[in-house]
Design a protein around this motif. Structure first.
Motif, PDB file in Angstrom:
ATOM      1  N   SER A  66      26.803  44.727  22.693  1.00  0.00           N
ATOM      2  CA  SER A  66      27.789  44.155  21.772  1.00  0.00           C
ATOM      3  C   SER A  66      28.418  42.911  22.373  1.00  0.00           C
ATOM      4  O   SER A  66      28.411  42.728  23.599  1.00  0.00           O
ATOM      5  CB  SER A  66      28.890  45.177  21.459  1.00  0.00           C
ATOM      6  N   PRO A  67      29.007  42.047  21.535  1.00  0.00           N
ATOM      7  CA  PRO A  67      29.711  40.875  22.056  1.00  0.00           C
ATOM      8  C   PRO A  67      30.843  41.246  23.018  1.00  0.00           C
ATOM      9  O   PRO A  67      31.073  40.543  24.009  1.00  0.00           O
ATOM     10  CB  PRO A  67      30.244  40.190  20.800  1.00  0.00           C
ATOM     11  N   ALA A  68      31.520  42.350  22.741  1.00  0.00           N
ATOM     12  CA  ALA A  68      32.630  42.756  23.616  1.00  0.00           C
ATOM     13  C   ALA A  68      32.117  43.090  25.014  1.00  0.00           C
ATOM     14  O   ALA A  68      32.740  42.719  26.024  1.00  0.00           O
ATOM     15  CB  ALA A  68      33.357  43.951  23.017  1.00  0.00           C
ATOM     16  N   VAL A  69      30.997  43.785  25.087  1.00  0.00           N
ATOM     17  CA  VAL A  69      30.434  44.137  26.393  1.00  0.00           C
ATOM     18  C   VAL A  69      29.919  42.882  27.087  1.00  0.00           C
ATOM     19  O   VAL A  69      30.075  42.713  28.306  1.00  0.00           O
ATOM     20  CB  VAL A  69      29.328  45.189  26.243  1.00  0.00           C
ATOM     21  N   SER A  70      29.305  41.977  26.319  1.00  0.00           N
ATOM     22  CA  SER A  70      28.832  40.720  26.912  1.00  0.00           C
ATOM     23  C   SER A  70      29.983  39.947  27.543  1.00  0.00           C
ATOM     24  O   SER A  70      29.851  39.416  28.656  1.00  0.00           O
ATOM     25  CB  SER A  70      28.144  39.857  25.841  1.00  0.00           C
ATOM     26  N   GLU A  71      31.103  39.882  26.848  1.00  0.00           N
ATOM     27  CA  GLU A  71      32.250  39.159  27.408  1.00  0.00           C
ATOM     28  C   GLU A  71      32.788  39.858  28.644  1.00  0.00           C
ATOM     29  O   GLU A  71      33.135  39.200  29.643  1.00  0.00           O
ATOM     30  CB  GLU A  71      33.360  39.021  26.362  1.00  0.00           C
ATOM     31  N   GLN A  72      32.855  41.174  28.613  1.00  0.00           N
ATOM     32  CA  GLN A  72      33.341  41.924  29.766  1.00  0.00           C
ATOM     33  C   GLN A  72      32.476  41.654  30.996  1.00  0.00           C
ATOM     34  O   GLN A  72      32.990  41.414  32.096  1.00  0.00           O
ATOM     35  CB  GLN A  72      33.340  43.417  29.439  1.00  0.00           C
ATOM     36  N   VAL A  73      31.153  41.692  30.813  1.00  0.00           N
ATOM     37  CA  VAL A  73      30.243  41.456  31.931  1.00  0.00           C
ATOM     38  C   VAL A  73      30.333  39.998  32.392  1.00  0.00           C
ATOM     39  O   VAL A  73      30.342  39.715  33.593  1.00  0.00           O
ATOM     40  CB  VAL A  73      28.801  41.829  31.530  1.00  0.00           C
ATOM     41  N   LEU A  74      30.416  39.066  31.445  1.00  0.00           N
ATOM     42  CA  LEU A  74      30.512  37.659  31.817  1.00  0.00           C
ATOM     43  C   LEU A  74      31.739  37.401  32.677  1.00  0.00           C
ATOM     44  O   LEU A  74      31.666  36.693  33.693  1.00  0.00           O
ATOM     45  CB  LEU A  74      30.546  36.784  30.566  1.00  0.00           C
ATOM     46  N   ARG A  75      32.863  37.965  32.295  1.00  0.00           N
ATOM     47  CA  ARG A  75      34.081  37.757  33.081  1.00  0.00           C
ATOM     48  C   ARG A  75      33.953  38.359  34.486  1.00  0.00           C
ATOM     49  O   ARG A  75      34.566  37.873  35.439  1.00  0.00           O
ATOM     50  CB  ARG A  75      35.286  38.350  32.339  1.00  0.00           C
ATOM     51  N   ALA A  76      33.142  39.403  34.608  1.00  0.00           N
ATOM     52  CA  ALA A  76      32.942  40.017  35.921  1.00  0.00           C
ATOM     53  C   ALA A  76      32.033  39.175  36.818  1.00  0.00           C
ATOM     54  O   ALA A  76      32.227  39.125  38.039  1.00  0.00           O
ATOM     55  CB  ALA A  76      32.355  41.417  35.754  1.00  0.00           C
ATOM     56  N   ILE A  77      31.042  38.498  36.221  1.00  0.00           N
ATOM     57  CA  ILE A  77      30.067  37.778  37.051  1.00  0.00           C
ATOM     58  C   ILE A  77      30.464  36.330  37.339  1.00  0.00           C
ATOM     59  O   ILE A  77      30.054  35.766  38.353  1.00  0.00           O
ATOM     60  CB  ILE A  77      28.655  37.808  36.415  1.00  0.00           C
ATOM     61  N   LEU A  78      31.259  35.728  36.468  1.00  0.00           N
ATOM     62  CA  LEU A  78      31.560  34.298  36.631  1.00  0.00           C
ATOM     63  C   LEU A  78      32.188  33.948  37.974  1.00  0.00           C
ATOM     64  O   LEU A  78      31.809  32.930  38.579  1.00  0.00           O
ATOM     65  CB  LEU A  78      32.456  33.810  35.482  1.00  0.00           C
ATOM     66  N   PRO A  79      33.131  34.738  38.498  1.00  0.00           N
ATOM     67  CA  PRO A  79      33.719  34.350  39.784  1.00  0.00           C
ATOM     68  C   PRO A  79      32.712  34.332  40.932  1.00  0.00           C
ATOM     69  O   PRO A  79      32.965  33.689  41.958  1.00  0.00           O
ATOM     70  CB  PRO A  79      34.792  35.435  40.010  1.00  0.00           C
ATOM     71  N   GLU A  80      31.578  35.017  40.763  1.00  0.00           N
ATOM     72  CA  GLU A  80      30.586  35.106  41.834  1.00  0.00           C
ATOM     73  C   GLU A  80      29.392  34.176  41.636  1.00  0.00           C
ATOM     74  O   GLU A  80      28.601  33.988  42.557  1.00  0.00           O
ATOM     75  CB  GLU A  80      30.075  36.552  41.951  1.00  0.00           C
ATOM     76  N   MET A  81      29.259  33.596  40.453  1.00  0.00           N
ATOM     77  CA  MET A  81      28.091  32.752  40.189  1.00  0.00           C
ATOM     78  C   MET A  81      28.291  31.356  40.768  1.00  0.00           C
ATOM     79  O   MET A  81      29.401  30.820  40.760  1.00  0.00           O
ATOM     80  CB  MET A  81      27.813  32.671  38.682  1.00  0.00           C
ATOM     81  N   ARG A  82      27.220  30.780  41.234  1.00  0.00           N
ATOM     82  CA  ARG A  82      27.286  29.446  41.816  1.00  0.00           C
ATOM     83  C   ARG A  82      27.407  28.402  40.713  1.00  0.00           C
ATOM     84  O   ARG A  82      26.755  28.526  39.661  1.00  0.00           O
ATOM     85  CB  ARG A  82      26.024  29.173  42.637  1.00  0.00           C
ATOM     86  N   PRO A  83      28.174  27.341  40.914  1.00  0.00           N
ATOM     87  CA  PRO A  83      28.205  26.249  39.937  1.00  0.00           C
ATOM     88  C   PRO A  83      26.794  25.705  39.730  1.00  0.00           C
ATOM     89  O   PRO A  83      26.042  25.505  40.682  1.00  0.00           O
ATOM     90  CB  PRO A  83      29.118  25.213  40.601  1.00  0.00           C
ATOM     91  N   GLY A  84      26.441  25.494  38.465  1.00  0.00           N
ATOM     92  CA  GLY A  84      25.098  25.035  38.132  1.00  0.00           C
ATOM     93  C   GLY A  84      24.142  26.154  37.826  1.00  0.00           C
ATOM     94  O   GLY A  84      23.013  25.911  37.370  1.00  0.00           O
ATOM     95  N   ALA A  85      24.568  27.408  38.057  1.00  0.00           N
ATOM     96  CA  ALA A  85      23.724  28.555  37.732  1.00  0.00           C
ATOM     97  C   ALA A  85      23.635  28.709  36.215  1.00  0.00           C
ATOM     98  O   ALA A  85      24.438  28.153  35.451  1.00  0.00           O
ATOM     99  CB  ALA A  85      24.291  29.826  38.358  1.00  0.00           C
ATOM    100  N   THR A  86      22.650  29.493  35.773  1.00  0.00           N
ATOM    101  CA  THR A  86      22.456  29.741  34.348  1.00  0.00           C
ATOM    102  C   THR A  86      22.743  31.199  34.025  1.00  0.00           C
ATOM    103  O   THR A  86      22.301  32.105  34.745  1.00  0.00           O
ATOM    104  CB  THR A  86      21.005  29.437  33.910  1.00  0.00           C
ATOM    105  N   TRP A  87      23.485  31.405  32.964  1.00  0.00           N
ATOM    106  CA  TRP A  87      23.639  32.736  32.371  1.00  0.00           C
ATOM    107  C   TRP A  87      22.707  32.791  31.166  1.00  0.00           C
ATOM    108  O   TRP A  87      22.873  32.039  30.212  1.00  0.00           O
ATOM    109  CB  TRP A  87      25.091  32.972  31.957  1.00  0.00           C
ATOM    110  N   ILE A  88      21.711  33.657  31.223  1.00  0.00           N
ATOM    111  CA  ILE A  88      20.736  33.808  30.150  1.00  0.00           C
ATOM    112  C   ILE A  88      21.089  35.073  29.381  1.00  0.00           C
ATOM    113  O   ILE A  88      20.967  36.190  29.891  1.00  0.00           O
ATOM    114  CB  ILE A  88      19.303  33.895  30.708  1.00  0.00           C
ATOM    115  N   GLU A  89      21.540  34.907  28.147  1.00  0.00           N
ATOM    116  CA  GLU A  89      22.053  36.018  27.338  1.00  0.00           C
ATOM    117  C   GLU A  89      20.998  36.445  26.320  1.00  0.00           C
ATOM    118  O   GLU A  89      20.675  35.704  25.386  1.00  0.00           O
ATOM    119  CB  GLU A  89      23.346  35.587  26.648  1.00  0.00           C
TER     120      GLU A  89
END
Length: 299
Positions: A66-89
């Protein structure tokens, strides 16, 4: 490139398995470690959390319910992802969700590529599913080898949000076709025809469809096990009707089909398989749609 894959349901586990078989370096995470055991046995690394996964890979792929779960996971991973990385949804989202979440990712220097797929879990298992991508062309080319490992046909639909629209359209058509398939099979059954022969005749006719050939066969087996729930169908039909209102397109058949799924959810529960809408006709008419020789699952 090192990929992380989060969300190992029916679809995600198969797509992740295709990446492993193609030789990609893969780390996986899911709400349940049990869902990852087969992939770990094939060489995937396990991450205890989405954040841990993101910290150890170059790009992150998600396939979530669901979109809600996608947002929850995105907020969890963003602080750890390198700038320039790709999130493939790979989840099915509405266009507004895609654009909003892409904006959220951009605040951390992460670029989004939407990649919903269509064709069914059985094609995902074979690496033959159709991939619908939206986003910048250079990102599509950067990740094309990974996409080619998971799917046999790749369509770049345009900028972010484009893939969300076409994915919802394809799913809307599939649900409408499934309702029509169930009604056609019941006509054949009540008309005294051999259902196996009727299925074969339809498959060889101008009335054939991909859904008839796949989900129609599972209806005749009685399993209805397509790996896609009534709740997911209702979510996608809701997206379709929202697009209809936004674009000013009357969607009469989609609206009728949505009501059929509402009735099926009331009867069998939202976790039941989406072809269970055929069971509504069976229960109403006291007539089963069974024929010998049809599979319980698609291979």
């Amino acid at each position: 490139m090192r990929y992380g894959y989060i969300g190992l349901g029916n679809l995600g586990a198969n797509c992740a398995g295709c990446l492993l078989r193609a030789g990609f370096d893969l780390t996986v995470n899911d709400a349940s470690r049990n869902a990852a055991e087969g992939l770990i046995g094939q060489g995937a690394r396990w991450a205890d959390s989405a954040a841990d996964l993101a910290a150890g890979v170059d790009h992150v792929i998600t396939c979530l319910p669901s979109p809600a779960v996608s947002e929850q996971v995105l907020r969890a991973i963003l602080p750890e992802m390198r700038p320039g990385a790709t999130w493939i949804e790979m989840s099915t989202l509405g266009r507004d969700d895609v654009l909003r979440l892409a904006g959220l990712a951009a605040t951390a220097g992460v670029r989004m590529l939407e990649l919903p797929v269509t064709g069914g879990v059985h094609l995902a298992a074979r690496g033959e599913i159709t991939m619908l991508t939206g986003g910048d062309a250079e990102l599509v080319e950067l990740h094309r080898p990974a996409m080619a490992a998971m799917g046999s046909r790749i369509f770049h639909m345009g900028p972010l949000g484009s893939a969300a629209v076409i994915k919802v359209i394809t799913n809307m058509l599939a649900f409408i076709h499934l309702k029509a398939c169930a009604e056609a099979l019941m006509l054949a059954r009540r008309g005294g025809l051999d259902l196996g022969q009727a299925w074969q005749a339809i498959a060889a006719s101008s009335g054939n469809s991909f859904v008839h050939e796949t989900e129609g066969a599972l209806i005749l087996n009685g399993s209805c096990d397509i790996g896609f729930s009534i709740d997911l169908a209702l979510k996608d039909l809701g997206f379709a009707l929202e697009f209809g209102r936004e674009f000013g397109v009357p969607l009469d058949l989609a609206a009728l089909t949505q009501q059929t799924y509402v009735a099926a959810k009331a009867a069998y529960g939202g976790a039941a398989q989406s072809p269970m809408i055929a069971r509504l006709l069976e229960d109403l008419l006291g007539t089963d749609l069974r024929a010998p020789g049809f599979p319980a699952r698609l291979e």
